[in-house]
Design an enzyme around this catalytic site. Structure first.
Site, PDB file in Angstrom:
ATOM      1  N   SER A  14       0.857  -1.187   0.000  1.00 30.00           N
ATOM      2  CA  SER A  14       0.000   0.000   0.000  1.00 30.00           C
ATOM      3  C   SER A  14       0.897   1.243   0.000  1.00 30.00           C
ATOM      4  CB  SER A  14      -0.913  -0.024   1.217  1.00 30.00           C
ATOM      5  OG  SER A  14      -0.132  -0.076   2.382  1.00 30.00           O
ATOM      6  N   ILE A  20      -2.583   9.785  -6.120  1.00 27.20           N
ATOM      7  CA  ILE A  20      -1.892  10.840  -6.872  1.00 27.20           C
ATOM      8  C   ILE A  20      -1.704  10.415  -8.325  1.00 27.20           C
ATOM      9  CG2 ILE A  20       0.330  12.052  -7.107  1.00 27.20           C
ATOM     10  CD1 ILE A  20       0.353  12.198  -4.026  1.00 27.20           C
ATOM     11  N   ASP A  72      -7.889  11.148  -0.729  1.00 30.19           N
ATOM     12  CA  ASP A  72      -7.595  11.082  -2.163  1.00 30.19           C
ATOM     13  C   ASP A  72      -8.472  12.040  -2.968  1.00 30.19           C
ATOM     14  OD1 ASP A  72      -5.420   9.407  -2.450  1.00 30.19           O
ATOM     15  OD2 ASP A  72      -6.622   7.599  -2.232  1.00 30.19           O
ATOM     16  N   LYS A 189       9.489  -9.805  -9.732  1.00 30.62           N
ATOM     17  CA  LYS A 189       8.736 -10.942  -9.173  1.00 30.62           C
ATOM     18  C   LYS A 189       7.487 -10.523  -8.381  1.00 30.62           C
ATOM     19  CE  LYS A 189       9.922 -15.076  -8.984  1.00 30.62           C
ATOM     20  NZ  LYS A 189       9.973 -15.755 -10.249  1.00 30.62           N
ATOM     21  N   VAL A 241       9.772  11.235  -8.167  1.00 27.92           N
ATOM     22  CA  VAL A 241      10.009  12.576  -8.729  1.00 27.92           C
ATOM     23  C   VAL A 241      10.082  13.623  -7.613  1.00 27.92           C
ATOM     24  CG1 VAL A 241       9.143  12.395 -11.094  1.00 27.92           C
ATOM     25  CG2 VAL A 241       7.510  12.610  -9.235  1.00 27.92           C
ATOM     26  N   GLY A 353      -9.052  21.072  14.016  1.00 27.87           N
ATOM     27  CA  GLY A 353      -8.859  19.934  14.907  1.00 27.87           C
ATOM     28  C   GLY A 353     -10.030  19.778  15.849  1.00 27.87           C
ATOM     29  N   CYS A 380     -10.394  27.245  11.242  1.00 29.08           N
ATOM     30  CA  CYS A 380     -11.433  26.549  12.009  1.00 29.08           C
ATOM     31  C   CYS A 380     -11.075  26.542  13.503  1.00 29.08           C
ATOM     32  CB  CYS A 380     -11.678  25.167  11.437  1.00 29.08           C
ATOM     33  SG  CYS A 380     -13.313  24.564  11.842  1.00 29.08           S
ATOM     34  N   GLN A 384     -10.922  29.536  16.393  1.00 28.60           N
ATOM     35  CA  GLN A 384     -11.549  29.487  17.722  1.00 28.60           C
ATOM     36  C   GLN A 384     -10.518  29.765  18.822  1.00 28.60           C
ATOM     37  OE1 GLN A 384     -13.619  25.703  17.756  1.00 28.60           O
ATOM     38  NE2 GLN A 384     -15.010  26.320  16.128  1.00 28.60           N
ATOM     39  N   GLU A 404     -16.286  23.163  23.996  1.00 29.88           N
ATOM     40  CA  GLU A 404     -15.761  21.874  23.566  1.00 29.88           C
ATOM     41  C   GLU A 404     -14.710  21.381  24.578  1.00 29.88           C
ATOM     42  OE1 GLU A 404     -13.992  21.900  19.632  1.00 29.88           O
ATOM     43  OE2 GLU A 404     -13.675  19.737  19.663  1.00 29.88           O
ATOM     44  N   HIS A 520     -12.597  26.289   5.903  1.00 27.14           N
ATOM     45  CA  HIS A 520     -11.329  25.632   5.539  1.00 27.14           C
ATOM     46  C   HIS A 520     -10.907  26.046   4.122  1.00 27.14           C
ATOM     47  CE1 HIS A 520     -11.051  22.626   8.852  1.00 27.14           C
ATOM     48  NE2 HIS A 520     -12.353  22.868   8.924  1.00 27.14           N
ATOM     49  N   GLU A 522      -8.201  25.599   2.703  1.00 30.87           N
ATOM     50  CA  GLU A 522      -7.284  24.636   2.068  1.00 30.87           C
ATOM     51  C   GLU A 522      -8.007  23.693   1.107  1.00 30.87           C
ATOM     52  OE1 GLU A 522      -8.257  24.603   5.196  1.00 30.87           O
ATOM     53  OE2 GLU A 522      -8.339  22.604   6.100  1.00 30.87           O
TER      54      GLU A 522
HETATM   55  N1  GLN Z   1     -13.511  21.307  17.017  1.00 32.54           N
HETATM   56  C1  GLN Z   1     -13.976  22.530  16.461  1.00 32.54           C
HETATM   57  C2  GLN Z   1     -15.464  22.467  16.141  1.00 32.54           C
HETATM   58  O1  GLN Z   1     -16.038  21.414  16.119  1.00 32.54           O
HETATM   59  C3  GLN Z   1     -13.194  22.879  15.217  1.00 32.54           C
HETATM   60  C4  GLN Z   1     -13.404  21.940  14.079  1.00 32.54           C
HETATM   61  C5  GLN Z   1     -12.365  22.046  13.003  1.00 32.54           C
HETATM   62  O2  GLN Z   1     -11.322  22.638  13.212  1.00 32.54           O
HETATM   63  N2  GLN Z   1     -12.615  21.455  11.856  1.00 32.54           N
HETATM   64  O3  GLN Z   1     -16.072  23.469  15.890  1.00 32.54           O
END
Ligand code: GLN
Length: 556
Positions: A14, A20, A72, A189, A241, A353, A380, A384, A404, A520, A522
C-alpha cells in the site's frame, strides 16, 4: 457517447501513491478536453471517513456538497477541474448499510441477501451513478489486491466490465518494482505475483504502471510483457520525482493518454499540459524559502493535514519561494511553556482539529504570534483558539474558553452551534443562556457555504470580493453574546455567514497579518490557481522574513 471506465487497482504494497497517480492521469486526459471524473471506493467498514482519526487514515476531505471523504478526493480536486461530490467516494460500510436498509424494508422480496449479487450490484449501481454525464470515469479501488476486504469491489468491477462491454472498460494496475541496492537489480517478481492474483479473480490488466526508484529498463519491461500478457507500450514506468505535479508530464511522455484514447477509440485533441509545465518552471525559478510553523496535534502523520500542506506549497508557487513546513506539537508547547521553537518561524498556522489535547499550547502560540507580529493564519479550530486568546488576554475575560474543552468555564466564547441557535432568542441577557442549557444536538455545519466579507477589511482586499464560497466542518462557533465586548477590545470581525448570524473571519487590525477563518480555505486551493488567502499569507511570511532580523532581535 457511451461513458468509458478505467479501473485502477494497486498491488504489492500500500502507500504507492495510487491516488496521486489516478489524479495525474485524469489531469492529462482532462487536458485533452475529455469530460472526466474520478470515483474512489474504500474497502473499510466505516460508513464514511467522518468518524476516522486523521492519525489512522489522514485528513478528512470535505466536498462542496458536504460529504466527509477520503483524502484522495483532495488530490483529485487539486489535479482536475471537476468538483467531487458525495457520489465520488463510497465505502464497504456505506454499501452494506444501504443493502441492509433495503433488506429491512422488504425490497428483496424474500430473497437470500448475499455478497454476490446484492453487495456487488449495489457497488455497480453506485459506480454507474457517479459516472452519469461523463465521457470517462476513473475508478480507484482502495487497498491492495489480495486483501480480503477488497474482494467484493474487485468482483463488482469484473462484472461491470462485462456489463458495460470490455471495449469500453480498461483495467490499470499499479505495482511496486523494487530496486535492490545490494545487487543493483530491479525485481519484477512481486509484480508477477500481484498480476497472478488479479488473474485468479478474472481480471487481466490492460496497463501496468510500475512505481520504482529508477526508470524501468527495457529488458525488465520485456520480461513483464512475456509473463503478464501486457503489451510493451502499456507498461509505464513511474519513478520517484521531486514534485507530484510533475507526474502528469511523466505519464504523457510515455504516451499513456494516447494509448487509452486509441484503445477506447476516442478522438480528442492532444494533451495540452502547458499549465503544468508553467507551474514546474515557476517552481524551478524559486528565490529563497520561508519557514512556516504548523502547530497542531497530529504532527507525526503529515497526511493528517494534507490539504493545508499542499495549499501552503501552492502559496509558495505564487510567491516563487519554497515553503518549508515545520510541524510543531502543541502539547509540547503546553507542557514546557517553551516558545523558543517559534522564534525561527516566518509565519504560524494553526489548522483545524477536534478535542482538548494541546489546546493551551495553541493558545500560547496565538499569543506569541499576535504580540510579536508574526503572520498568523488560523483555520477553524485555529480561529476558535485565536478568539479565546483575544478574549482572555486583550478583552480581559479571564477563563474564556470553548465549551468543547470546558463546559463550566466563566466565559464560553465558543459554543456549540445548536446551543447558540437556541440561546440567541431566549437567553440574550443571561451568560448562562450561552451554556449547555439546551439539549445538545451536536449539529455539524458541513460543506460549501457563502460568506460575506466586510468592505475595507484585510480579508476583503485579499479575496477582492464581498461574497466568497468556502467549505466548513465544525460543531462549535463564536458565541455572539460576547461579541460586542471583544470587538470593543479591538478584534475586527471581517466576515460573517450570509445570514449574518455566524462569525466567519476575524482579524487583528493592529497586526500586519493576523487572519483566522471558521471555514477551511485549504479545500479549495489548487496548484494552478493557488488560493488568495494562502498566497497572501506566504507573501506576509516573505515580508516578515525580510525584515525579520530587526523584529526577531526584539522578540521577547
Ligand atoms: N472542534 C472545532 C469544532 O467542532 C473545530 C473543528 C475544526 O477545526 N474542523 O467546531
Amino acid at each position: 457517447m457511451k461513458t468509458r471506465y478505467i479501473f485502477v487497482t494497486g498491488g504489492v504494497v500500500s502507500s504507492l501513491g495510487k491516488g496521486i497517480f489516478t489524479a495525474s492521469l485524469a489531469a492529462v486526459l482532462e487536458s485533452r478536453r475529455i469530460k472526466i471524473t474520478i470515483i474512489k471506493l474504500d474497502p473499510y467498514i466505516n460508513v464514511n471517513s467522518g468518524t476516522m482519526s486523521p492519525m489512522q487514515h489522514g485528513e478528512v476531505f470535505v466536498t462542496e456538497d458536504g460529504a466527509e471523504t477520503d483524502l484522495d478526493l483532495g488530490h483529485y480536486e487539486r489535479f482536475i477541474r471537476t468538483k467531487m461530490t458525495k457520489n465520488n467516494n463510497f465505502t464497504t460500510g456505506l454499501i452494506y448499510s444501504e443493502v441492509i436498509k433495503k433488506e429491512r424494508s422488504g425490497e428483496y422480496l424474500g430473497q437470500t441477501v448475499q455478497v454476490i449479487p446484492h453487495i456487488t450490484d449495489e457497488i455497480k449501481r453506485k459506480i454507474l451513478k457517479g459516472g452519469i454525464g461523463y465521457d470517462l470515469v476513473l475508478v480507484e479501488i482502495g487497498g491492495t489486491v489480495g486483501d480480503i476486504e477488497s474482494l467484493p469491489f474487485l468482483e463488482a468491477i469484473r462484472q461491470l466490465s462485462i456489463d458495460i462491454g470490455r471495449q469500453h472498460t480498461m483495467f490499470l494496475h499499479l505495482t511496486l518494482v523494487p530496486y535492490l541496492d545490494s545487487t543493483g537489480e530491479i525485481k519484477t517478481k512481486p509484480t508477477q505475483h500481484s498480476i497472478k492474483s488479479l488473474l485468479s479473480i478474472g481480471i487481466q490488466p490492460d496497463v501496468l504502471v510500475c512505481r520504482s526508484k529508477k526508470t524501468i529498463p527495457m529488458r525488465e519491461k520485456l520480461k513483464i510483457t512475456l509473463i503478464c500478457n501486457i503489451p510493451k507500450k502499456a507498461i509505464i514506468s513511474l519513478k520517484d520525482v521531486d514534485s507530484i505535479y510533475r507526474i502528469p508530464i511523466l505519464l504523457h511522455l510515455q504516451k499513456l493518454d494516447d494509448y487509452i484514447c486509441k484503445r477506447f477509440v476516442m478522438d480528442y485533441p492532444s494533451a495540452d499540459l502547458s499549465e503544468w509545465k508553467k507551474l514546474l518552471q515557476n517552481q524551478s525559478k524559486r528565490i529563497g524559502y520561508v519557514t512556516v510553523g504548523m502547530v497542531g496535534k497530529y504532527v507525526n502523520l503529515p497526511d493528517s493535514y494534507k490539504s493545508v500542506i499542499e495549499a501552503l506549497k501552492h502559496g509558495g508557487f505564487k510567491n516563487r519561494v519554497e515553503v518549508i513546513i515545520k510541524m510543531i506539537n502543541s502539547e509540547k508547547i503546553e507542557y514546557s511553556k517553551d516558545l523558543n521553537i517559534l522564534k525561527k518561524l516566518d509565519a504560524i498556522l494553526i489548522p483545524g482539529g477536534f478535542g482538548e489535547r494541546g489546546i493551551e499550547g495553541k493558545i500560547l502560540t496565538v499569543r506569541y504570534a499576535r504580540e510579536n507580529k508574526v503572520p498568523y493564519l488560523g483555520i477553524c479550530l485555529g480561529m476558535q483558539v485565536a478568539f479565546i486568546e483575544y478574549a482572555r488576554n486583550v478583552a480581559k475575560m479571564h477563563g474564556a474558553n470553548s465549551e468543547e474543552f470546558s463546559s463550566s468555564c466563566r466565559y464560553p466564547v465558543i459554543i456549540s452551534i445548536s446551543e447558540r441557535r437556541s440561546s440567541v432568542k431566549d437567553h440574550s441577557d443571561d451568560i448562562q443562556g450561552a451554556r449547555s442549557y439546551y439539549r445538545r444536538l451536536k449539529y455539524m455545519r458541513i460543506g460549501g457555504q457563502r460568506c460575506r466579507l466586510i468592505k475595507n477589511s484585510k480579508v476583503h482586499s485579499i479575496y477582492k470580493k464581498s461574497i466568497i464560497f468556502e467549505r466548513h466542518r465544525h460543531r462549535y462557533e463564536v458565541n455572539n453574546f460576547f461579541l460586542e465586548r471583544i470587538e470593543k477590545a479591538g478584534l475586527y470581525i471581517s466576515g460573517l455567514s450570509e445570514d449574518k448570524t455566524s462569525v466567519e473571519v476575524i482579524e487583528d487590525p493592529h497586526h500586519p497579518w493576523f487572519i483566522a477563518c471558521q471555514f477551511h480555505p485549504e479545500f479549495t486551493s489548487n496548484p494552478r490557481d493557488g488560493h488568495p488567502l494562502f498566497s497572501s499569507f506566504i507573501q506576509a511570511a516573505k515580508n516578515f522574513k525580510k525584515d525579520g532580523n530587526i523584529r526577531r532581535s526584539k522578540i521577547t
